[in-house]
Design an enzyme around this catalytic site. Structure first.
Site, PDB file in Angstrom:
ATOM      1  N   SER A  61      -5.015  10.657   8.700  1.00 17.40           N
ATOM      2  CA  SER A  61      -6.348  11.224   8.480  1.00 17.40           C
ATOM      3  C   SER A  61      -6.795  12.085   9.662  1.00 17.40           C
ATOM      4  O   SER A  61      -6.354  11.886  10.801  1.00 17.40           O
ATOM      5  CB  SER A  61      -7.365  10.108   8.258  1.00 17.40           C
ATOM      6  OG  SER A  61      -6.932   9.259   7.224  1.00 17.40           O
TER       7      SER A  61
HETATM    8  N1  SAM Z   1      -4.486   4.901   7.933  1.00 14.11           N
HETATM    9  C1  SAM Z   1      -3.413   5.861   7.895  1.00 14.11           C
HETATM   10  C2  SAM Z   1      -3.119   6.473   9.227  1.00 14.11           C
HETATM   11  O1  SAM Z   1      -3.807   6.177  10.199  1.00 14.11           O
HETATM   12  O2  SAM Z   1      -2.153   7.230   9.280  1.00 14.11           O
HETATM   13  C3  SAM Z   1      -3.637   6.945   6.874  1.00 14.11           C
HETATM   14  C4  SAM Z   1      -3.507   6.410   5.506  1.00 14.11           C
HETATM   15  S1  SAM Z   1      -3.008   7.545   4.276  1.00 14.11           S
HETATM   16  C5  SAM Z   1      -4.396   8.580   4.142  1.00 14.11           C
HETATM   17  C6  SAM Z   1      -3.110   6.423   2.888  1.00 14.11           C
HETATM   18  C7  SAM Z   1      -2.000   5.387   2.862  1.00 14.11           C
HETATM   19  O3  SAM Z   1      -2.324   4.408   1.873  1.00 14.11           O
HETATM   20  C8  SAM Z   1      -0.648   5.954   2.468  1.00 14.11           C
HETATM   21  O4  SAM Z   1       0.303   5.645   3.442  1.00 14.11           O
HETATM   22  C9  SAM Z   1      -0.343   5.252   1.128  1.00 14.11           C
HETATM   23  O5  SAM Z   1       1.029   4.996   0.922  1.00 14.11           O
HETATM   24  C10 SAM Z   1      -1.132   3.979   1.285  1.00 14.11           C
HETATM   25  N2  SAM Z   1      -1.477   3.265   0.042  1.00 14.11           N
HETATM   26  C11 SAM Z   1      -1.880   3.778  -1.145  1.00 14.11           C
HETATM   27  N3  SAM Z   1      -2.112   2.778  -2.016  1.00 14.11           N
HETATM   28  C12 SAM Z   1      -1.876   1.606  -1.367  1.00 14.11           C
HETATM   29  C13 SAM Z   1      -1.958   0.236  -1.711  1.00 14.11           C
HETATM   30  N4  SAM Z   1      -2.326  -0.191  -2.934  1.00 14.11           N
HETATM   31  N5  SAM Z   1      -1.635  -0.692  -0.781  1.00 14.11           N
HETATM   32  C14 SAM Z   1      -1.249  -0.312   0.468  1.00 14.11           C
HETATM   33  N6  SAM Z   1      -1.147   0.974   0.860  1.00 14.11           N
HETATM   34  C15 SAM Z   1      -1.464   1.914  -0.039  1.00 14.11           C
END
Ligand code: SAM
Length: 215
Positions: A61
């Site tokens: 993000s």
């Molecule tokens: N917090 C992260 C960082 O600091 O880099 C950014 C997160 S990214 C915007 C969103 C993440 O959520 C992705 O890696 C995606 O694979 C994960 N994601 C989506 N659905 C999910 C779920 N049900 N459980 C766990 N992770 C999930």
């Protein structure tokens, strides 16, 4: 310019002017080496005012969004925090600077593995990673004082409300698949109170209580 100077510039030009006030959050953003959470080829733009790709169609993000969400959590240092969506691990590292323990769930094994290696390399011993559907929470470790969801959801996953402590705070981007708004929920013994904050755009939260299908 050195990375340390780029971090200071990020804080002075992107975070403070947009209203981030919590000094502990600003200091954590000054400390955590964001450039180590992106691919080597993108290190030179790691402190720019934008989200960046981290592979597998996912993103780290924008620094401002990390700061806003962290500030909304009102961390004092003793909290047990659950993060859904480990991604690069950067947000978890910021949380680990400000809270007691961080539990983070990522659905993509390759991202979870990479993030875990980073946490070891950087000596973050208070971060615990799990692969799975974060919309179900982490019941064995519940309750959590704070919960942060870093992917966009159609609604607040019910298990996460259940796993939030009384007096706990949950922050989640809620809305359509392509645009959301940050929602902060406070849980009290009498129920929950909701406030809407900044508009945002996150990749989808995919799971039982999120969106279905892949992308
Ligand atoms: N917090 C992260 C960082 O600091 O880099 C950014 C997160 S990214 C915007 C969103 C993440 O959520 C992705 O890696 C995606 O694979 C994960 N994601 C989506 N659905 C999910 C779920 N049900 N459980 C766990 N992770 C999930």
């Amino acid at each position: 310019m050195e990375f340390k100077d780029l971090r200071e510039l990020m804080v002075e030009s992107q975070l403070i002017p947009r209203g981030i006030r919590d000094k502990r959050v600003l200091d954590a953003m000054r400390r955590v080496p964001r450039h180590l959470f992106v691919d080597d080829s993108m290190q030179h733009i790691a402190y720019d005012d934008m989200a960046l790709p981290i592979g597998e169609g996912q993103t780290i993000s924008q620094p401002y969004m990390v700061a806003v969400m962290t500030e909304l959590l009102e961390l004092h240092g003793k909290e047990k925090v659950l993060e859904i969506g480990t991604g690069s691990g950067y947000q978890a590292a910021v949380l680990a600077e400000l809270a007691r323990e961080v539990y983070t769930i990522e659905r993509m094994p390759i991202l979870a593995e990479r993030a875990e290696t980073k946490f070891q390399d950087l000596f973050y011993r208070n971060i615990h990673v799990r692969v799975g559907d974060g919309t179900l929470g982490w019941s064995e470790e519940a309750p959590f004082d704070r919960i942060i969801i870093t992917a966009g959801s159609p609604a607040v996953p019910e298990p996460l409300i259940q796993q939030l402590s009384i007096d706990g705070i949950l922050v989640i981007p809620v809305g359509s698949r392509y645009s959301q708004q940050l929602l902060r929920i406070r849980k009290t013994k009498d129920g929950t109170a909701e406030e809407y904050h900044t508009p945002c755009v996150f990749v989808p939260l995919i799971g039982t209580y999120g969106w279905t299908g892949d992308q």
